[in-house]
Design a protein around this motif. Sequence first.
Motif, PDB file in Angstrom:
ATOM      1  N   PHE A  69       7.729  -5.438 -14.687  1.00 57.86           N
ATOM      2  CA  PHE A  69       8.456  -5.195 -13.448  1.00 57.86           C
ATOM      3  C   PHE A  69       9.386  -6.346 -13.068  1.00 57.86           C
ATOM      4  O   PHE A  69      10.270  -6.164 -12.234  1.00 57.86           O
ATOM      5  N   ARG A  70       9.198  -7.517 -13.653  1.00 59.43           N
ATOM      6  CA  ARG A  70      10.071  -8.636 -13.295  1.00 59.43           C
ATOM      7  C   ARG A  70      11.532  -8.351 -13.641  1.00 59.43           C
ATOM      8  O   ARG A  70      12.406  -8.472 -12.762  1.00 59.43           O
ATOM      9  N   PRO A  71      11.870  -7.984 -14.887  1.00 54.76           N
ATOM     10  CA  PRO A  71      13.286  -7.674 -15.156  1.00 54.76           C
ATOM     11  C   PRO A  71      13.804  -6.500 -14.335  1.00 54.76           C
ATOM     12  O   PRO A  71      14.980  -6.461 -13.977  1.00 54.76           O
ATOM     13  N   PHE A  72      12.930  -5.561 -14.014  1.00 50.85           N
ATOM     14  CA  PHE A  72      13.320  -4.422 -13.191  1.00 50.85           C
ATOM     15  C   PHE A  72      13.728  -4.882 -11.792  1.00 50.85           C
ATOM     16  O   PHE A  72      14.722  -4.408 -11.230  1.00 50.85           O
ATOM     17  N   LEU A  73      12.963  -5.816 -11.209  1.00 57.79           N
ATOM     18  CA  LEU A  73      13.267  -6.318  -9.874  1.00 57.79           C
ATOM     19  C   LEU A  73      14.442  -7.290  -9.886  1.00 57.79           C
ATOM     20  O   LEU A  73      15.193  -7.388  -8.912  1.00 57.79           O
ATOM     21  N   GLU A  74      14.597  -8.022 -10.970  1.00 57.36           N
ATOM     22  CA  GLU A  74      15.674  -9.008 -11.057  1.00 57.36           C
ATOM     23  C   GLU A  74      17.039  -8.363 -11.270  1.00 57.36           C
ATOM     24  O   GLU A  74      18.060  -8.909 -10.837  1.00 57.36           O
ATOM     25  N   ALA A  75      17.080  -7.218 -11.920  1.00 52.83           N
ATOM     26  CA  ALA A  75      18.356  -6.602 -12.302  1.00 52.83           C
ATOM     27  C   ALA A  75      19.298  -6.360 -11.120  1.00 52.83           C
ATOM     28  O   ALA A  75      20.500  -6.626 -11.232  1.00 52.83           O
ATOM     29  N   PRO A  76      18.835  -5.875  -9.956  1.00 52.44           N
ATOM     30  CA  PRO A  76      19.772  -5.556  -8.872  1.00 52.44           C
ATOM     31  C   PRO A  76      20.221  -6.751  -8.039  1.00 52.44           C
ATOM     32  O   PRO A  76      21.086  -6.593  -7.174  1.00 52.44           O
ATOM     33  N   VAL A  77      19.609  -7.937  -8.219  1.00 51.62           N
ATOM     34  CA  VAL A  77      19.930  -9.075  -7.360  1.00 51.62           C
ATOM     35  C   VAL A  77      20.698 -10.131  -8.145  1.00 51.62           C
ATOM     36  O   VAL A  77      20.543 -10.261  -9.365  1.00 51.62           O
ATOM     37  N   ASP A  79      20.720 -13.623  -7.315  1.00 46.59           N
ATOM     38  CA  ASP A  79      19.872 -14.803  -7.425  1.00 46.59           C
ATOM     39  C   ASP A  79      18.480 -14.385  -7.899  1.00 46.59           C
ATOM     40  O   ASP A  79      17.663 -13.909  -7.118  1.00 46.59           O
ATOM     41  N   LYS A  80      18.225 -14.580  -9.185  1.00 45.39           N
ATOM     42  CA  LYS A  80      16.962 -14.117  -9.772  1.00 45.39           C
ATOM     43  C   LYS A  80      15.746 -14.880  -9.225  1.00 45.39           C
ATOM     44  O   LYS A  80      14.620 -14.372  -9.295  1.00 45.39           O
ATOM     45  N   SER A  81      15.977 -16.074  -8.685  1.00 45.04           N
ATOM     46  CA  SER A  81      14.843 -16.856  -8.182  1.00 45.04           C
ATOM     47  C   SER A  81      14.196 -16.211  -6.958  1.00 45.04           C
ATOM     48  O   SER A  81      13.077 -16.579  -6.579  1.00 45.04           O
ATOM     49  N   LEU A  82      14.886 -15.237  -6.357  1.00 46.62           N
ATOM     50  CA  LEU A  82      14.309 -14.525  -5.217  1.00 46.62           C
ATOM     51  C   LEU A  82      13.120 -13.668  -5.620  1.00 46.62           C
ATOM     52  O   LEU A  82      12.277 -13.325  -4.777  1.00 46.62           O
ATOM     53  N   ILE A  83      13.053 -13.313  -6.893  1.00 49.45           N
ATOM     54  CA  ILE A  83      11.912 -12.518  -7.380  1.00 49.45           C
ATOM     55  C   ILE A  83      10.800 -13.490  -7.737  1.00 49.45           C
ATOM     56  O   ILE A  83      10.635 -13.920  -8.888  1.00 49.45           O
ATOM     57  N   THR A  84      10.048 -13.877  -6.736  1.00 54.29           N
ATOM     58  CA  THR A  84       8.974 -14.850  -6.906  1.00 54.29           C
ATOM     59  C   THR A  84       7.732 -14.185  -7.516  1.00 54.29           C
ATOM     60  O   THR A  84       7.621 -12.953  -7.558  1.00 54.29           O
ATOM     61  N   ASP A  85       6.812 -15.014  -7.941  1.00 57.37           N
ATOM     62  CA  ASP A  85       5.546 -14.483  -8.471  1.00 57.37           C
ATOM     63  C   ASP A  85       4.813 -13.683  -7.399  1.00 57.37           C
ATOM     64  O   ASP A  85       4.182 -12.664  -7.697  1.00 57.37           O
ATOM     65  N   GLU A  86       4.900 -14.150  -6.152  1.00 55.97           N
ATOM     66  CA  GLU A  86       4.221 -13.467  -5.048  1.00 55.97           C
ATOM     67  C   GLU A  86       4.829 -12.085  -4.809  1.00 55.97           C
ATOM     68  O   GLU A  86       4.095 -11.108  -4.597  1.00 55.97           O
ATOM     69  N   LEU A  87       6.161 -12.004  -4.843  1.00 62.67           N
ATOM     70  CA  LEU A  87       6.821 -10.717  -4.642  1.00 62.67           C
ATOM     71  C   LEU A  87       6.507  -9.771  -5.796  1.00 62.67           C
ATOM     72  O   LEU A  87       6.250  -8.575  -5.578  1.00 62.67           O
ATOM     73  N   LEU A  88       6.509 -10.290  -7.003  1.00 61.19           N
ATOM     74  CA  LEU A  88       6.191  -9.470  -8.176  1.00 61.19           C
ATOM     75  C   LEU A  88       4.774  -8.918  -8.079  1.00 61.19           C
ATOM     76  O   LEU A  88       4.529  -7.731  -8.333  1.00 61.19           O
TER      77      LEU A  88
END
Length: 325
Positions: A202-210, A212-221
Motif C-alpha cells: 500500500f505504500r506505493p499506492f498511497l505515495e503515487a497521488p502526492v 511529497d512522498k514523505s507525507l506517507i509516514t509509517d503511522e499513516l500506512l
Amino acid sequence: RRGWPLMGTALTYLWRALLGLTLIIALIILWLGWSNRDIPVEDLEQRYGGDNLQVLDVDGVQLRYKVQGKGPPLVLLHSHFYNMRQWDSWVEVLADRFTLIRYDLTSHGLTGPDPSEDYSRERGTDLLRALLKHLELDEVAIAGSSTGGALAWYYAARFPEQVSALVLINAPGMPRVTNKYMETPLPDWFGHVLYLLPESLFRPFLEAPVVDKSLITDELLEEFHLMYRREGNRMAEFHRLRAWERGDITPMLAKITAPVLILWGEENPQLPVAHAEQYAQALRNARYLKIHIYPDIGHVIPLEAPRQSAGDTAKFLEALPDDPT
C-alpha cells in the motif's frame, strides 16, 4: 523401452516438484490470509475512534460520525480509501468558526459495509441526508475531497435548497483518457484477492497521488491498512469499485445553484488541473464561483496542504454575502 524407466523417474520428479510448488503457494496464501485477517470494529474504535465518536443506524449502515466546533455547519467528506481522520488538521483550524460534521463513508474506516451493497452516489447522498436530518440541519456547506467531492456535488444537485456553499477538492467525473483497466469489469474472484494484500503493497499506492512522498509516514500506512482490514470493508470496497459510475455529469452540475470554491493540485497525477476549469464551465448556474490552484501539490490536498486549504475554505465561506450573485 530402455528409456521408459528414465522417463518415469523424470515424471516422478516433475510431479513432486509441482506438488511441492503447489504446497508452498497454498501455505503463502494461508499465511497472507491469516496475517491480513479481518479486524473487529471495536478494536479499531478503541485505537482510532477518539473523542466524540457517535454511531447512527441508517437502513442497517452503522454510520460513524463526529460533530465538533461551533458556528455555521460545514460537512467534510473524505477521499476514497481514506477516512474522516483525513480532516484532523482542518478541524484544528476551523473548529472555532464552524460546526464540523464528518463521517466515514461506507466501505471505509469505522463505518464499514452497506448491507444493501449499493455504493452509488445516490445511495451515498441518501445516507448523508439521513445524517443531516438526524442532526436537525436544514442547510449546510459541504466540502468534499476526491470521491467525497463527487458525493458533495451530487448532493448539491439533488438538494440545492439544502446547500449554502460547496467546496470541491480534486473532484472526479470530468472526461479523461480511457483507462482500459478501470473500464474492464472486475471478475467475481477479485474481491477475495483484496484479503491477501500485505501492508507493504500500500505504500506505493498511497505515495503515487502526492508530490511529497514523505507525507506517507509509517503511522499513516499502518492506519490505512488496519482500517482497510475492518471487518467487511474489503468486500465492500470490491462492490464499490464495481459500482464506479461513468457518464456525463454536466446535467447534474447544471442543477447546482450554491456558491462553489474549486481547489485543485497543479501536479495532480490522477485528475489534470485542466479539470478545474471544466468544472467551472459546467457549474454555469452557481451563484458565485472561485478557483484556487495549489502549485507543487497533487491529488490529496487535505494531506498535502491541510492548513492552507482549510484557511482558504474559511476565507471563502466567511466572505460570502447572504445572497451572492
